[in-house]
Design a protein around this motif. Structure first.
Motif, PDB file in Angstrom:
ATOM      1  N   ALA A 168      25.542  44.459  -7.694  1.00 18.79           N
ATOM      2  CA  ALA A 168      26.074  43.831  -8.915  1.00 18.79           C
ATOM      3  C   ALA A 168      27.374  44.404  -9.347  1.00 18.79           C
ATOM      4  N   CYS A 169      28.216  43.694  -9.616  1.00 18.95           N
ATOM      5  CA  CYS A 169      29.374  44.144 -10.463  1.00 18.95           C
ATOM      6  C   CYS A 169      30.021  42.884 -11.349  1.00 18.95           C
ATOM      7  N   ALA A 170      30.897  43.384 -12.144  1.00 20.81           N
ATOM      8  CA  ALA A 170      31.469  42.113 -13.268  1.00 20.81           C
ATOM      9  C   ALA A 170      32.548  42.980 -13.937  1.00 20.81           C
ATOM     10  N   PHE A 171      33.597  42.396 -14.135  1.00 24.50           N
ATOM     11  CA  PHE A 171      34.814  43.022 -14.776  1.00 24.50           C
ATOM     12  C   PHE A 171      34.709  42.145 -16.293  1.00 24.50           C
ATOM     13  N   SER A 172      34.898  42.961 -17.450  1.00 27.66           N
ATOM     14  CA  SER A 172      35.370  42.512 -18.785  1.00 27.66           C
ATOM     15  C   SER A 172      36.255  41.406 -18.809  1.00 27.66           C
ATOM     16  N   PRO A 173      36.377  40.423 -19.609  1.00 29.22           N
ATOM     17  CA  PRO A 173      37.339  39.409 -19.721  1.00 29.22           C
ATOM     18  C   PRO A 173      38.669  39.855 -19.732  1.00 29.22           C
ATOM     19  N   ASP A 174      39.136  41.046 -20.163  1.00 27.26           N
ATOM     20  CA  ASP A 174      40.390  41.442 -20.645  1.00 27.26           C
ATOM     21  C   ASP A 174      40.536  42.713 -19.065  1.00 27.26           C
ATOM     22  N   GLY A 175      39.843  42.856 -18.251  1.00 30.84           N
ATOM     23  CA  GLY A 175      39.770  43.586 -16.964  1.00 30.84           C
ATOM     24  C   GLY A 175      39.901  45.029 -17.242  1.00 30.84           C
ATOM     25  N   SER A 176      39.755  45.574 -18.653  1.00 30.33           N
ATOM     26  CA  SER A 176      39.841  46.838 -18.885  1.00 30.33           C
ATOM     27  C   SER A 176      38.404  47.734 -18.371  1.00 30.33           C
ATOM     28  N   LEU A 177      37.232  47.030 -18.348  1.00 34.93           N
ATOM     29  CA  LEU A 177      36.092  47.680 -17.996  1.00 34.93           C
ATOM     30  C   LEU A 177      35.464  46.906 -16.660  1.00 34.93           C
ATOM     31  N   LEU A 178      34.598  47.626 -15.754  1.00 34.30           N
ATOM     32  CA  LEU A 178      33.841  47.110 -14.486  1.00 34.30           C
ATOM     33  C   LEU A 178      32.613  47.830 -14.852  1.00 34.30           C
ATOM     34  N   VAL A 179      31.508  46.804 -14.638  1.00 39.13           N
ATOM     35  CA  VAL A 179      30.243  47.128 -14.855  1.00 39.13           C
ATOM     36  C   VAL A 179      29.770  46.941 -13.501  1.00 39.13           C
ATOM     37  N   THR A 180      28.796  47.997 -13.109  1.00 38.82           N
ATOM     38  CA  THR A 180      28.067  47.879 -11.620  1.00 38.82           C
ATOM     39  C   THR A 180      26.594  48.047 -11.914  1.00 38.82           C
ATOM     40  N   GLY A 181      25.873  47.381 -11.087  1.00 37.41           N
ATOM     41  CA  GLY A 181      24.371  47.362 -11.106  1.00 37.41           C
ATOM     42  C   GLY A 181      23.835  47.944  -9.937  1.00 37.41           C
ATOM     43  N   SER A 182      22.980  48.995  -9.861  1.00 34.49           N
ATOM     44  CA  SER A 182      22.343  49.384  -8.673  1.00 34.49           C
ATOM     45  C   SER A 182      20.968  48.919  -8.471  1.00 34.49           C
ATOM     46  N   SER A 183      20.360  49.169  -6.911  1.00 34.86           N
ATOM     47  CA  SER A 183      19.025  48.866  -6.715  1.00 34.86           C
ATOM     48  C   SER A 183      18.321  49.969  -7.361  1.00 34.86           C
ATOM     49  N   GLY A 184      18.696  51.166  -7.769  1.00 30.98           N
ATOM     50  CA  GLY A 184      18.000  52.100  -8.507  1.00 30.98           C
ATOM     51  C   GLY A 184      17.729  51.876  -9.978  1.00 30.98           C
ATOM     52  N   GLY A 185      18.345  50.500 -10.353  1.00 30.67           N
ATOM     53  CA  GLY A 185      17.890  50.004 -11.952  1.00 30.67           C
ATOM     54  C   GLY A 185      19.232  50.383 -12.937  1.00 30.67           C
ATOM     55  N   ASP A 186      20.101  51.135 -12.382  1.00 29.25           N
ATOM     56  CA  ASP A 186      21.329  51.462 -13.551  1.00 29.25           C
ATOM     57  C   ASP A 186      22.162  50.796 -13.888  1.00 29.25           C
ATOM     58  N   LEU A 187      22.798  50.497 -14.908  1.00 30.24           N
ATOM     59  CA  LEU A 187      24.127  49.627 -15.075  1.00 30.24           C
ATOM     60  C   LEU A 187      25.052  50.838 -15.338  1.00 30.24           C
TER      61      LEU A 187
ATOM     62  N   VAL B 254      29.179  51.691 -16.300  1.00 28.09           N
ATOM     63  CA  VAL B 254      30.456  51.175 -16.652  1.00 28.09           C
ATOM     64  C   VAL B 254      31.667  51.970 -16.620  1.00 28.09           C
ATOM     65  N   TRP B 255      32.713  51.454 -15.735  1.00 30.14           N
ATOM     66  CA  TRP B 255      33.851  52.217 -15.244  1.00 30.14           C
ATOM     67  C   TRP B 255      35.109  51.736 -16.037  1.00 30.14           C
ATOM     68  N   ASP B 256      36.147  52.650 -16.467  1.00 25.93           N
ATOM     69  CA  ASP B 256      37.321  52.082 -16.790  1.00 25.93           C
ATOM     70  C   ASP B 256      38.324  51.652 -15.800  1.00 25.93           C
ATOM     71  N   ASP B 257      39.447  51.276 -16.189  1.00 27.83           N
ATOM     72  CA  ASP B 257      40.581  50.667 -14.782  1.00 27.83           C
ATOM     73  C   ASP B 257      41.073  51.551 -14.084  1.00 27.83           C
ATOM     74  N   ARG B 258      40.767  52.915 -14.230  1.00 32.70           N
ATOM     75  CA  ARG B 258      40.945  53.938 -13.207  1.00 32.70           C
ATOM     76  C   ARG B 258      39.874  54.364 -12.756  1.00 32.70           C
ATOM     77  N   MET B 259      38.710  53.839 -12.586  1.00 35.46           N
ATOM     78  CA  MET B 259      37.292  53.913 -12.113  1.00 35.46           C
ATOM     79  C   MET B 259      36.874  55.239 -12.558  1.00 35.46           C
ATOM     80  N   ARG B 260      37.151  55.620 -13.685  1.00 37.78           N
ATOM     81  CA  ARG B 260      36.207  56.704 -14.501  1.00 37.78           C
ATOM     82  C   ARG B 260      34.852  56.216 -14.985  1.00 37.78           C
ATOM     83  N   CYS B 261      33.929  57.049 -14.764  1.00 39.39           N
ATOM     84  CA  CYS B 261      32.485  56.592 -15.229  1.00 39.39           C
ATOM     85  C   CYS B 261      32.807  56.926 -16.764  1.00 39.39           C
TER      86      CYS B 261
END
Length: 443
Positions: A144-163, A165-172
């Motif tokens: 799973a993944c979703a961008f925040s409305p302004d595109g500054s954040l990306l959230v990913t979801g894993s089969s391990g159960g974690d959410l 959050v990444w910034d726009d430079r793909m830093r966790c």
């Protein structure tokens, strides 16, 4: 008032994802195709279905403008299509060739994110089609993944159960265990929450998972004060794993779909259920039930022709029609009847038909027994006792996978790609889920 407008039944296998643009509806399926429909009358477009992927298509999404459609697949590729012509624009290969589970455009259409079974997340430049940034998680597949409305954040979801959050430079920025047995979907509300201080954005995030729950989170972010993810509340109502959730365009409603065959629409303000839709006769995940088994036996000759197209066996349609092969006859075909009665000379074609029929029968048998399909080993097609996760991101019965490897098969049983590693990791969350199911269903 919620009412059924139209039922679309063109795919030859489970439907894995649906997506809207302002003028089109896209659906993708395990039958390796993507189909496009006009929203004016839900008629299928002339250039549909779109065909390129060699394995199941897991996800599809439109760019914000609606001009470009993205699809991703077990074959390890993400494909960009022209929504208006159906022409393939580019094929982007996931690093390592891992099966791609999810893809999403950024709000400004500048980037496309793709998440894969090996835990990798890639941010592609949607104009140059080049890899921009990448990251990865260690625990489970990215589903799973979703961008925040302004595109500054990306959230990913894993089969391990974690959410995560990444910034726009793909830093966790943050990672948190959200759902015990795995995240299945996540979505940002399209409208920011009110009440934020100047320069501070508040967003609402929804996630759902194998634990049968939908959780609401508040996300705040500023480049000065940093990032924060706060749990807000849990929406309940489903009695089985929740596979999908999505906010309405104004953020006032949230819809969810579950293995319990229901779709629930929630009011976000009151957090109460507005509607529960129960028209599905099979799992919302698309699994084949006893009723669908009966439907296959009742397939017409035209239904069989549609199935042949979905399996890539178009050249046999004429032969099957000439011999009046319907659903019941299809399920009883043998190598002798294919060679003798249908006069199919090619050994390769006969073998492919038999494999496809066996897959159909196997799925029918496993699901008619009531065992959830995710508990079935892809190799033995039996209930797993000691499930492991292989480096392809799939779970198998340990003994079966070890036997597979001993036979010098370095490829994945599911994707046919070379396994990057032969390490087999115990899947404890899946084993717990299987044990819980056994306690409930085997008295």
């Amino acid at each position: 008032m919620v009412k059924l407008i139209r039922t679309l039944a063109d795919h030859g296998d489970d439907v894995s994802c649906c997506a809207f643009s302002s003028s089109h509806l896209a659906t993708c399926s395990l039958d390796k195709t993507i189909r496009l429909y006009s929203l004016s009358d839900f008629s299928e477009l002339p250039h549909s279905p779109l065909k390129f992927h060699t394995y199941a298509v897991h996800c599809c999404c439109f760019s914000p403008s609606g001009h470009i459609l993205a699809s991703c697949s077990t074959d390890g590729t993400t494909v960009l299509w022209s929504a208006h012509s159906g022409q393939s624009l580019t094929v982007m290969e996931q690093p390592g060739g891992s099966p791609v589970r999810v893809c999403r455009f950024s709000p400004d259409s500048a980037y496309l994110a793709s998440g894969a079974a090996d835990g990798s997340i890639v941010l592609w430049n949607a104009q140059s089609y080049k890899l921009y940034r990448c990251g990865g998680v260690k625990d489970g597949s990215l589903v799973a993944c979703a961008f925040s409305p302004d595109g500054s954040l990306l959230v990913t979801g894993s089969s391990g159960g974690d959410l995560t959050v990444w910034d726009d430079r793909m830093r966790c920025l943050h990672s948190e265990k959200a759902h015990d047995l795995g995240v299945t979907c996540c979505d940002f509300s399209p409208r920011p929450l009110s009440g934020g201080e100047q320069g501070l954005q508040f967003y609402q995030l929804a996630s759902c998972g194998q634990d049968c729950e939908i959780k609401l989170w508040v996300v705040s972010f500023t480049r000065v004060l940093g990032f924060e993810l706060k749990y807000k509340s849990t929406l309940r109502g489903h009695c089985a794993p929740v596979l999908a959730c999505a906010f309405s365009h104004n953020g006032q409603m949230l819809v969810s779909g579950s293995v319990d065959k229901s779709v629930i629409i929630y009011d976000i303000g009151t957090q109460s259920a507005l509607h529960t839709l129960t028209q599905h006769t099979s799992n919302t995940a698309g699994s084949m039930s006893d009723q669908q088994k009966q439907l296959i036996e009742d397939w017409s000759e035209e239904d069989v022709s549609t199935w042949l197209h979905a399996q890539g066996l178009e050249e046999l349609v004429g032969v099957f029609q000439m011999n009046n092969i319907d659903g019941k006859e299809l399920l009883h075909l043998t190598k002798e009847s294919l060679a003798g009665d249908l006069k199919i000379e090619s050994l390769g074609l006969r073998s492919k038909v038999l494999r496809s029929i066996e897959e159909l029968k196997t799925r029918m048998d496993s699901l008619s027994s009531g065992i959830p399909d995710e508990f079935i080993c892809p190799i033995t097609r039996e209930l797993m006792k000691d499930p492991i996760i292989a480096s392809d991101g799939y779970s198998y019965e340990r003994e079966a996978m070890e036997s597979w490897v001993r036979k010098k098969k370095r490829t994945s049983p599911m994707t046919n790609l070379v396994l990057p590693s032969l390490v087999l990791t115990p899947n404890r969350t899946l084993k717990m889920a299987i044990n819980r199911w056994l306690e409930t269903h085997q008295k």
